[in-house]
Enzyme design. Structure first.
Site, PDB file in Angstrom:
ATOM      1  N   LYS A 103      20.831  74.505  28.916  1.00 40.21           N
ATOM      2  CA  LYS A 103      20.476  73.527  29.945  1.00 40.21           C
ATOM      3  C   LYS A 103      21.736  73.120  30.711  1.00 40.21           C
ATOM      4  CE  LYS A 103      21.019  69.578  26.816  1.00 40.21           C
ATOM      5  NZ  LYS A 103      20.393  68.381  26.229  1.00 40.21           N
ATOM      6  N   TYR A 151      46.255  55.352  45.080  1.00 40.41           N
ATOM      7  CA  TYR A 151      45.707  54.105  45.590  1.00 40.41           C
ATOM      8  C   TYR A 151      46.177  52.916  44.744  1.00 40.41           C
ATOM      9  CZ  TYR A 151      42.505  57.030  48.302  1.00 40.41           C
ATOM     10  OH  TYR A 151      41.968  57.939  49.172  1.00 40.41           O
TER      11      TYR A 151
END
Length: 390
Positions: A34, A265
């Site tokens: 999956k 940042y």
């Protein structure tokens, strides 16, 4: 045009892990592919696992199951998470087993089978304590009763009964024997209703490797298939699993900066001494989660170097100290655990590539999330015994 980063997948490791786990369990195995094979590529992983002896494939959705069939993979496949109004006829037509745990799903599947004129193969899921999917109590009794009715009418064939464990990766968990007992009770109710499933399965990777009482006919292997120890070992662990994925990139910019330089940042990181900063073209859109900020490291120039400052969407910065670094230098974000202290290997952990388990710990999550979070911009390169097969 080359991608900025590559996730190299060793299909030989996938095959070795199947054989290793089978030698422990002595049962059939379902390779769980999956989420695009936990980010490794569902189709190549499925093929490698089947060649190595896995008898079943497991997926979550109809689209995942049909992708395997479209690739020419005809092996027995179980798909277990669906809307009640899914197109079950498409799954029935290509021989995919449908996992279900509600009468709403069962009625819809039986109706699709009736219209198609082909019986649907289903596997009924019991809730044994995970309180997620699965049926329990009166719902389970009702479900197996309806399943037997449809089976007698010829629209449904109940091939399997199964469930999922809550914390098999916790050694000594008292929940595990309780779940086994609940599962056996549910199985008894199903058989008492006249069902005779040929497949009974409960074990996931952790249980398959450590809890014989959970193995039954088939074990579903997810994380262990990809070479990650389900008990949290940063290396192969006691079972000798081989990590299949290595995440690599290259340095795209280099700066020598003085002390007091802010990075990224904020800045939340300021250099404390003159140092070399290396820019990597990987960010949180590629799977380097911001939750690992301030703890994560990569292998650059033969040493682990910390990821510093905020991880941005597309890039991050590594503090390389006084290492000689150039644009184009290779970087390993994570990969198989290196043998420590061998003549040809790193002498210390600082010289070994981080593992996906370490990245998970730095991010406060599990390896599953790290692997499945590797973004689509990262190229997947598959190889087996030296032969490239993307």
């Amino acid at each position: 045009m080359r991608a900025l980063a590559q996730a190299t997948v060793d299909l030989g490791a996938i095959a070795d892990n199947v054989r290793t786990i089978a030698s422990v369990t002595g049962t059939g195995l379902m390779a769980v592919v999956k989420a695009d094979g936990f980010g490794h590529g569902a189709v190549p992983v499925a093929r490698a696992a089947l060649r190595a002896g896995a008898g079943w494939l497991g997926v979550t959705s109809a689209s995942e199951a049909l992708t395997l069939r479209d690739a020419g993979i005809t092996a027995p496949t179980l798909s277990w998470l669906h809307r009640a109004d899914d197109d079950f006829g498409a799954l029935i037509a290509v021989g995919v087993d449908v996992g279900l745990s509600t009468t709403s799903h069962l009625h819809a599947i039986a109706g699709a089978a009736h219209r198609l004129g082909v019986p649907a193969s289903v596997q009924l899921k019991a809730d044994t304590g995970l309180s997620r999917n699965g049926a329990g109590g009166d719902d389970w009794s009702e479900l197996v009763g309806w399943a037997r009715k449809y089976e007698m009418e010829g629209t449904v064939r109940v091939r399997g009964v199964w469930s999922h464990l809550a914390d098999a990766d916790v050694p000594g968990s008292p929940a595990l024997p309780r779940q086994v007992a609940t599962f056996e009770e549910a199985l008894g109710i199903a058989r008492g209703a006249g069902l005779d499933p040929e497949l009974v399965h409960l074990a996931n990777s952790a249980a398959a490797l450590s809890a014989p009482a959970t193995r039954f006919d088939l074990c579903r292997i997810g994380l262990a298939l990809y070479g990650v120890d389900p008990f949290g070992a940063t290396g192969p662990g006691e079972f000798g699993l081989r990590a299949a994925m290595t995440l690599r990139t290259t340095v795209v910019n280099v700066k020598r900066v003085p002390a007091g330089t802010g990075v990224s940042y904020g800045p939340e990181y300021v250099t404390s001494a003159p140092t070399t900063l290396a820019l990597l073209p990987l960010g949180y859109a590629d799977g380097l989660t911001r939750a690992a900020e301030g703890r994560a490291a990569v292998l650059l120039g033969g040493r682990r170097c910390p990821v510093v400052g905020r991880i941005a969407m597309d890039q991050c910065v590594v503090d390389a100290g006084d290492l000689p670094v150039s644009i184009g230098d290779p970087v390993v974000v994570f990969g198989p655990a290196a043998e420590i202290g061998t003549p040809d290997g790193p002498e210390t952990r600082d010289q070994a590539a981080p593992t996906v388990t370490e990245w998970a710990r730095w991010a406060g999550t599990n390896p599953n999330e790290i692997l499945t979070g590797i973004g689509a911009r990262v190229a997947r390169d598959h190889f087996h015994e030296g032969a490239e097969s993307s």
